[in-house]
Design a protein around this motif. Sequence first.
Motif, PDB file in Angstrom:
ATOM      1  N   LEU A  30       0.922  -1.137  -0.061  1.00  0.00           N
ATOM      2  CA  LEU A  30       0.003  -0.080  -0.067  1.00  0.00           C
ATOM      3  C   LEU A  30       1.062   1.052   0.002  1.00  0.00           C
ATOM      4  O   LEU A  30       0.322   2.204  -0.342  1.00  0.00           O
ATOM      5  CB  LEU A  30      -0.843  -0.021   1.178  1.00  0.00           C
ATOM      6  N   GLY A  31       1.960   1.069   0.196  1.00  0.00           N
ATOM      7  CA  GLY A  31       3.188   2.329   0.509  1.00  0.00           C
ATOM      8  C   GLY A  31       2.858   3.218   1.611  1.00  0.00           C
ATOM      9  O   GLY A  31       2.735   4.397   1.623  1.00  0.00           O
ATOM     10  N   VAL A  32       2.476   2.403   2.482  1.00  0.00           N
ATOM     11  CA  VAL A  32       2.084   3.088   4.008  1.00  0.00           C
ATOM     12  C   VAL A  32       2.812   2.258   5.229  1.00  0.00           C
ATOM     13  O   VAL A  32       3.341   1.319   4.735  1.00  0.00           O
ATOM     14  CB  VAL A  32       0.688   3.139   4.406  1.00  0.00           C
ATOM     15  N   SER A  33       2.937   2.939   6.193  1.00  0.00           N
ATOM     16  CA  SER A  33       3.492   2.053   7.373  1.00  0.00           C
ATOM     17  C   SER A  33       2.808   1.433   8.163  1.00  0.00           C
ATOM     18  O   SER A  33       1.539   1.444   7.799  1.00  0.00           O
ATOM     19  CB  SER A  33       3.906   3.359   8.419  1.00  0.00           C
ATOM     20  N   LYS A  34       3.011   0.287   8.627  1.00  0.00           N
ATOM     21  CA  LYS A  34       2.465  -0.486   9.501  1.00  0.00           C
ATOM     22  C   LYS A  34       1.443   0.147  10.606  1.00  0.00           C
ATOM     23  O   LYS A  34       0.290  -0.532  10.757  1.00  0.00           O
ATOM     24  CB  LYS A  34       3.305  -1.557  10.247  1.00  0.00           C
ATOM     25  N   LYS A  35       1.902   1.253  11.014  1.00  0.00           N
ATOM     26  CA  LYS A  35       1.218   2.151  12.074  1.00  0.00           C
ATOM     27  C   LYS A  35      -0.082   2.409  11.500  1.00  0.00           C
ATOM     28  O   LYS A  35      -1.046   2.633  12.080  1.00  0.00           O
ATOM     29  CB  LYS A  35       1.943   3.344  12.415  1.00  0.00           C
ATOM     30  N   THR A  36      -0.030   2.818  10.012  1.00  0.00           N
ATOM     31  CA  THR A  36      -1.259   3.229   9.550  1.00  0.00           C
ATOM     32  C   THR A  36      -2.450   2.082   9.519  1.00  0.00           C
ATOM     33  O   THR A  36      -3.593   2.331   9.750  1.00  0.00           O
ATOM     34  CB  THR A  36      -1.227   3.683   8.048  1.00  0.00           C
ATOM     35  N   ILE A  37      -1.955   0.965   9.183  1.00  0.00           N
ATOM     36  CA  ILE A  37      -2.844  -0.420   9.301  1.00  0.00           C
ATOM     37  C   ILE A  37      -3.467  -0.370  10.636  1.00  0.00           C
ATOM     38  O   ILE A  37      -4.486  -0.786  10.926  1.00  0.00           O
ATOM     39  CB  ILE A  37      -2.323  -1.501   8.746  1.00  0.00           C
ATOM     40  N   TYR A  38      -2.613  -0.287  11.622  1.00  0.00           N
ATOM     41  CA  TYR A  38      -2.795  -0.563  12.963  1.00  0.00           C
ATOM     42  C   TYR A  38      -3.840   0.399  13.532  1.00  0.00           C
ATOM     43  O   TYR A  38      -4.680   0.250  14.584  1.00  0.00           O
ATOM     44  CB  TYR A  38      -1.498  -0.721  13.916  1.00  0.00           C
ATOM     45  N   LYS A  39      -4.002   1.552  12.911  1.00  0.00           N
ATOM     46  CA  LYS A  39      -4.919   2.748  13.221  1.00  0.00           C
ATOM     47  C   LYS A  39      -6.380   2.002  12.947  1.00  0.00           C
ATOM     48  O   LYS A  39      -7.467   2.527  13.848  1.00  0.00           O
ATOM     49  CB  LYS A  39      -4.563   3.868  12.652  1.00  0.00           C
ATOM     50  N   TYR A  40      -6.469   1.170  12.004  1.00  0.00           N
ATOM     51  CA  TYR A  40      -7.820   0.737  11.636  1.00  0.00           C
ATOM     52  C   TYR A  40      -8.167  -0.755  12.277  1.00  0.00           C
ATOM     53  O   TYR A  40      -9.502  -0.929  12.263  1.00  0.00           O
ATOM     54  CB  TYR A  40      -7.979   0.531  10.314  1.00  0.00           C
ATOM     55  N   PHE A  41      -6.968  -1.555  12.196  1.00  0.00           N
ATOM     56  CA  PHE A  41      -7.108  -2.855  12.645  1.00  0.00           C
ATOM     57  C   PHE A  41      -6.055  -3.131  13.681  1.00  0.00           C
ATOM     58  O   PHE A  41      -4.850  -3.120  13.529  1.00  0.00           O
ATOM     59  CB  PHE A  41      -6.905  -3.870  11.580  1.00  0.00           C
ATOM     60  N   LYS A  42      -6.536  -3.475  15.029  1.00  0.00           N
ATOM     61  CA  LYS A  42      -5.407  -3.743  16.080  1.00  0.00           C
ATOM     62  C   LYS A  42      -4.614  -4.814  15.742  1.00  0.00           C
ATOM     63  O   LYS A  42      -3.534  -4.916  16.510  1.00  0.00           O
ATOM     64  CB  LYS A  42      -6.282  -3.789  17.409  1.00  0.00           C
ATOM     65  N   ASN A  43      -4.955  -5.968  15.113  1.00  0.00           N
ATOM     66  CA  ASN A  43      -3.884  -6.960  14.724  1.00  0.00           C
ATOM     67  C   ASN A  43      -4.463  -7.656  13.583  1.00  0.00           C
ATOM     68  O   ASN A  43      -5.330  -7.304  12.869  1.00  0.00           O
ATOM     69  CB  ASN A  43      -3.712  -8.243  15.793  1.00  0.00           C
ATOM     70  N   LYS A  44      -3.681  -8.678  13.280  1.00  0.00           N
ATOM     71  CA  LYS A  44      -3.827  -9.315  11.800  1.00  0.00           C
ATOM     72  C   LYS A  44      -4.878  -9.998  11.909  1.00  0.00           C
ATOM     73  O   LYS A  44      -6.051 -10.157  10.992  1.00  0.00           O
ATOM     74  CB  LYS A  44      -2.608 -10.319  11.468  1.00  0.00           C
ATOM     75  N   THR A  45      -5.353 -10.680  13.062  1.00  0.00           N
ATOM     76  CA  THR A  45      -6.684 -11.575  13.027  1.00  0.00           C
ATOM     77  C   THR A  45      -8.091 -10.505  12.828  1.00  0.00           C
ATOM     78  O   THR A  45      -8.887 -10.945  12.168  1.00  0.00           O
ATOM     79  CB  THR A  45      -6.711 -12.268  14.361  1.00  0.00           C
ATOM     80  N   GLU A  46      -7.898  -9.399  13.363  1.00  0.00           N
ATOM     81  CA  GLU A  46      -8.917  -8.558  13.054  1.00  0.00           C
ATOM     82  C   GLU A  46      -8.989  -7.975  11.782  1.00  0.00           C
ATOM     83  O   GLU A  46     -10.165  -8.016  11.491  1.00  0.00           O
ATOM     84  CB  GLU A  46      -8.934  -7.136  14.110  1.00  0.00           C
TER      85      GLU A  46
END
Length: 199
Positions: A30-46
Motif C-alpha cells: 500500500l506504500g504506507v507504514s504498519k502504524k497506518t494499518i494498526y490505526k484501523y485494525f488492532k492486529n492481523k486476526t482483526e
Amino acid sequence: MREKILEKSKELFLNLGFKSVTMDEIASSLGVSKKTIYKYFKNKTELIDAVTLHMFNTICTGINGVCELKLGAIHELFSIKKIILENLKDEKSSPQYQLQKYYPKIYASIKQKQFHVMQDCVVDNLKKGIETGLYRDNIDLEFISRIYFNGIVGIKDKDIFPLTNYSMITLMNNYLEYHLRAISTQKGVQELENQLKLK
C-alpha cells in the motif's frame, strides 16, 4: 483508507494465503507504514475477520443483484457463479484451507453466514426452476440445497482437489454442471447445454 487496506489485503490473501501474508507486506504493497494499518485494525486476526466479512458482503450484494434480474433458474446460477469467480479471482492459495487451519473461529463464523444466505438463495432458485419446468418437481428442496452448499464447500478442499490439478474455475464449472444435470428436466438440460455453449 480502511477500504483500501481491505481491498489490498483481500488481493494478497487470495493470491498468497491468510497465513503467508504479513502485515509488513500489506503495508509495503500500500506504500504506507504498519502504524497506518494498526490505526484501523488492532492486529492481523482483526484484519482477516474484516476482510472475510467484506468479501462475504460484496459477494452477497452481487448475488442479490443477480436475483433481482429475475432470470431463468439456470441462467441465474451461471450468473451467480460468475460473480463469485470475479470476487475470488481464481484463488491460487487455498485461502479457505488456511482460514480453516489457522483462523478456525473466523472460518466457522463465515461458513455459518454463507450457509444461511446460500440456503435461502438455493431454495428460491429450486422453487423457480420447478415452477418453470426446468427442474424435476419431485426433488427434496431442503436436501438438495444442503447438498449443494456442502459441495461448494467441498470443492475448495485442497487435499481432495489440489490446485495443481484443478483451477477454481474448472471446479466451479464442473460442480455447477454436475448439480444441474442431477435435478433438471429435459427442458432444463437443454437450457444447461445452451449456457455451457456461452462459457
